[in-house]
Design a protein around this motif. Structure first.
Motif, PDB file in Angstrom:
ATOM      1  N   VAL A 211       0.846  -1.198   0.000  1.00 18.36           N
ATOM      2  CA  VAL A 211       0.000   0.000   0.000  1.00 18.36           C
ATOM      3  C   VAL A 211       0.880   1.246   0.000  1.00 18.36           C
ATOM      4  O   VAL A 211       1.691   1.445   0.904  1.00 18.36           O
ATOM      5  CB  VAL A 211      -0.932   0.018   1.232  1.00 18.36           C
ATOM      6  CG1 VAL A 211      -1.824   1.264   1.194  1.00 18.36           C
ATOM      7  CG2 VAL A 211      -1.769  -1.245   1.311  1.00 18.36           C
ATOM      8  N   ASN A 212       0.740   2.067  -1.025  1.00 17.97           N
ATOM      9  CA  ASN A 212       1.465   3.333  -1.086  1.00 17.97           C
ATOM     10  C   ASN A 212       0.489   4.438  -0.676  1.00 17.97           C
ATOM     11  O   ASN A 212      -0.340   4.881  -1.476  1.00 17.97           O
ATOM     12  CB  ASN A 212       1.999   3.575  -2.505  1.00 17.97           C
ATOM     13  CG  ASN A 212       2.931   4.773  -2.571  1.00 17.97           C
ATOM     14  OD1 ASN A 212       2.640   5.835  -2.024  1.00 17.97           O
ATOM     15  ND2 ASN A 212       4.058   4.603  -3.253  1.00 17.97           N
ATOM     16  N   LEU A 213       0.604   4.861   0.578  1.00 21.26           N
ATOM     17  CA  LEU A 213      -0.325   5.853   1.119  1.00 21.26           C
ATOM     18  C   LEU A 213      -0.111   7.232   0.517  1.00 21.26           C
ATOM     19  O   LEU A 213      -1.065   7.995   0.353  1.00 21.26           O
ATOM     20  CB  LEU A 213      -0.176   5.913   2.645  1.00 21.26           C
ATOM     21  CG  LEU A 213      -0.511   4.628   3.420  1.00 21.26           C
ATOM     22  CD1 LEU A 213      -0.141   4.778   4.884  1.00 21.26           C
ATOM     23  CD2 LEU A 213      -1.989   4.289   3.273  1.00 21.26           C
TER      24      LEU A 213
ATOM     25  N   ILE B  71      -7.921   5.369   1.257  1.00 17.56           N
ATOM     26  CA  ILE B  71      -6.570   5.544   1.804  1.00 17.56           C
ATOM     27  C   ILE B  71      -6.653   5.965   3.271  1.00 17.56           C
ATOM     28  O   ILE B  71      -5.911   5.459   4.127  1.00 17.56           O
ATOM     29  CB  ILE B  71      -5.776   6.595   0.992  1.00 17.56           C
ATOM     30  CG1 ILE B  71      -5.364   6.017  -0.368  1.00 17.56           C
ATOM     31  CG2 ILE B  71      -4.550   7.076   1.758  1.00 17.56           C
ATOM     32  CD1 ILE B  71      -4.326   4.914  -0.294  1.00 17.56           C
ATOM     33  N   LYS B  72      -7.580   6.850   3.572  1.00 10.97           N
ATOM     34  CA  LYS B  72      -7.770   7.309   4.958  1.00 10.97           C
ATOM     35  C   LYS B  72      -8.171   6.139   5.854  1.00 10.97           C
ATOM     36  O   LYS B  72      -7.671   6.000   6.979  1.00 10.97           O
ATOM     37  CB  LYS B  72      -8.845   8.408   4.992  1.00 10.97           C
ATOM     38  CG  LYS B  72      -9.100   8.963   6.388  1.00 10.97           C
ATOM     39  CD  LYS B  72     -10.228   9.996   6.372  1.00 10.97           C
ATOM     40  CE  LYS B  72     -10.518  10.488   7.785  1.00 10.97           C
ATOM     41  NZ  LYS B  72     -11.660  11.442   7.808  1.00 10.97           N
ATOM     42  N   LEU B  73      -9.066   5.285   5.343  1.00 12.00           N
ATOM     43  CA  LEU B  73      -9.515   4.133   6.119  1.00 12.00           C
ATOM     44  C   LEU B  73      -8.358   3.157   6.357  1.00 12.00           C
ATOM     45  O   LEU B  73      -8.229   2.595   7.449  1.00 12.00           O
ATOM     46  CB  LEU B  73     -10.662   3.429   5.389  1.00 12.00           C
ATOM     47  CG  LEU B  73     -11.242   2.171   6.064  1.00 12.00           C
ATOM     48  CD1 LEU B  73     -11.802   2.508   7.443  1.00 12.00           C
ATOM     49  CD2 LEU B  73     -12.323   1.545   5.189  1.00 12.00           C
ATOM     50  N   ILE B  74      -7.516   2.965   5.343  1.00 13.48           N
ATOM     51  CA  ILE B  74      -6.362   2.069   5.493  1.00 13.48           C
ATOM     52  C   ILE B  74      -5.416   2.598   6.568  1.00 13.48           C
ATOM     53  O   ILE B  74      -4.917   1.844   7.411  1.00 13.48           O
ATOM     54  CB  ILE B  74      -5.615   1.908   4.149  1.00 13.48           C
ATOM     55  CG1 ILE B  74      -6.486   1.181   3.126  1.00 13.48           C
ATOM     56  CG2 ILE B  74      -4.305   1.138   4.353  1.00 13.48           C
ATOM     57  CD1 ILE B  74      -5.902   1.123   1.723  1.00 13.48           C
TER      58      ILE B  74
ATOM     59  N   PRO C 198      -5.033   2.316  -8.602  1.00 14.43           N
ATOM     60  CA  PRO C 198      -5.242   3.557  -7.835  1.00 14.43           C
ATOM     61  C   PRO C 198      -6.325   3.370  -6.781  1.00 14.43           C
ATOM     62  O   PRO C 198      -7.265   2.603  -6.975  1.00 14.43           O
ATOM     63  CB  PRO C 198      -5.684   4.562  -8.905  1.00 14.43           C
ATOM     64  CG  PRO C 198      -6.213   3.733 -10.024  1.00 14.43           C
ATOM     65  CD  PRO C 198      -5.443   2.449 -10.011  1.00 14.43           C
ATOM     66  N   VAL C 199      -6.166   4.072  -5.672  1.00 11.57           N
ATOM     67  CA  VAL C 199      -7.105   3.957  -4.555  1.00 11.57           C
ATOM     68  C   VAL C 199      -7.633   5.344  -4.208  1.00 11.57           C
ATOM     69  O   VAL C 199      -6.859   6.306  -4.104  1.00 11.57           O
ATOM     70  CB  VAL C 199      -6.422   3.319  -3.329  1.00 11.57           C
ATOM     71  CG1 VAL C 199      -7.371   3.270  -2.137  1.00 11.57           C
ATOM     72  CG2 VAL C 199      -5.928   1.911  -3.658  1.00 11.57           C
TER      73      VAL C 199
END
Length: 293
Positions: free
Chosen positions: A157-159, A183-186, A177-178
């Motif tokens: 995962v690349n935040l 991303i915030k949830l991860i 892409p996310v």
């Protein structure tokens, strides 16, 4: 002997996944057991023997899709035998696969899915609840396969650049892409996972209640349980979320080739099945709204 040699070829040269190799082994073992009843050998049989096996499977209730999968395994097996000069004949040449009735992918209603993921009471306010929500958000928001989710690690995962790196079928890597909310949830989930102080060092992004690496059946149960809140349809699997992801993109005008890359399909033909769902939706809208319908 020949089957095991073929299995080693799949493992070490083709680099098939353990799950795929196991399936190939089971199908070939089943075929070999069928031949053994009449003392037949894989090297000396004819297409008539293969047809007899086909008929037996269909009489026992196997669907055409299942029979076709097993025939595909046999085709690969006999091509291997010929390439290795272990056999001069190929009984699969005269075999025609039974027709499989076309079925549209099962998808979830977008509004219902949004209501499930956005509702505060859908998931427990605990680490387990946050993890369960993340599982559904990842499957529905990226279209990754169940096996890909299980193998996803924190390092994949690349935040910062907002993407995940996925290792798909036949070890093909792709970047997906996310969206920023996911991303915030991860980030929140990873912080919460660290605070749990699990004794073991699980490598997976998704972990069990005890902090161990998640496994397919664990993910499947969570998906089925949560989807039961919004649908009564029989299929409530991670793959339904993958279908729903692709269909939602197509309905919103996404390019078919882009969807193909996101899903990790090897050919466009596999992706085109989702166009049928979009056509059916257009037909439904036409019937409801057009004065001449």
């Amino acid at each position: 002997m020949f089957i095991e040699r073929f299995i080693r070829y799949l493992q070490f040269e083709k680099r098939f996944s353990p799950h795929t190799v196991t399936a190939y082994r089971q199908d070939l073992t089943q075929f070999n057991e069928f031949l053994a009843v009449d003392n037949l050998d894989v090297l000396t049989i004819s297409h008539r023997d293969v047809r007899s096996w086909m008929l037996l499977m269909m009489e026992q209730g196997s669907e055409a899709k299942t029979v076709n999968r097993k025939l595909s395994v046999l085709r690969s097996f006999y091509k291997f035998l010929q390439r290795e000069e272990l056999s001069n004949t190929n009984p699969m040449i005269h075999i025609k696969a039974p027709k499989v009735p076309k079925r549209l992918p099962v998808v979830l209603d977008e509004q219902k899915m949004d209501s499930l993921l956005d509702a505060e009471l859908s998931f427990e306010s605990s680490f387990n609840g946050m993890r369960d929500r993340l599982i559904l958000e990842l499957l529905y928001g990226t279209g990754i396969r169940l096996s890909e989710l299980v193998n996803l690690t924190d390092h994949d995962v690349n935040l910062y650049d907002q993407y995940i790196k996925v290792l798909g079928k036949r070890n093909k890597e792709r970047i997906i892409p996310v969206a920023a909310p996911l991303i915030k949830l991860i980030k929140e989930y990873q912080r919460e996972k660290l605070s749990q102080n699990f004794n073991n060092k699980a490598s997976s992004l998704i972990v069990t209640n005890e902090g161990n690496n998640a496994y397919p059946q664990f993910i499947y149960r969570i998906v089925k349980l949560n989807l039961s809140q919004i649908t009564t349809q029989e299929k409530k699997s991670p793959h339904v979320l993958r279908h729903s992801f692709a269909t939602a993109l197509l309905n919103k005008g996404a390019d078919l080739n882009a969807i193909k890359e996101l899903l990790g399909h090897s050919s466009l033909a596999a992706t085109q099945v989702y166009t049928h769902n979009s056509v059916e939706k257009l037909k439904s809208i036409y019937k409801q709204a057009h004065p001449k319908a």
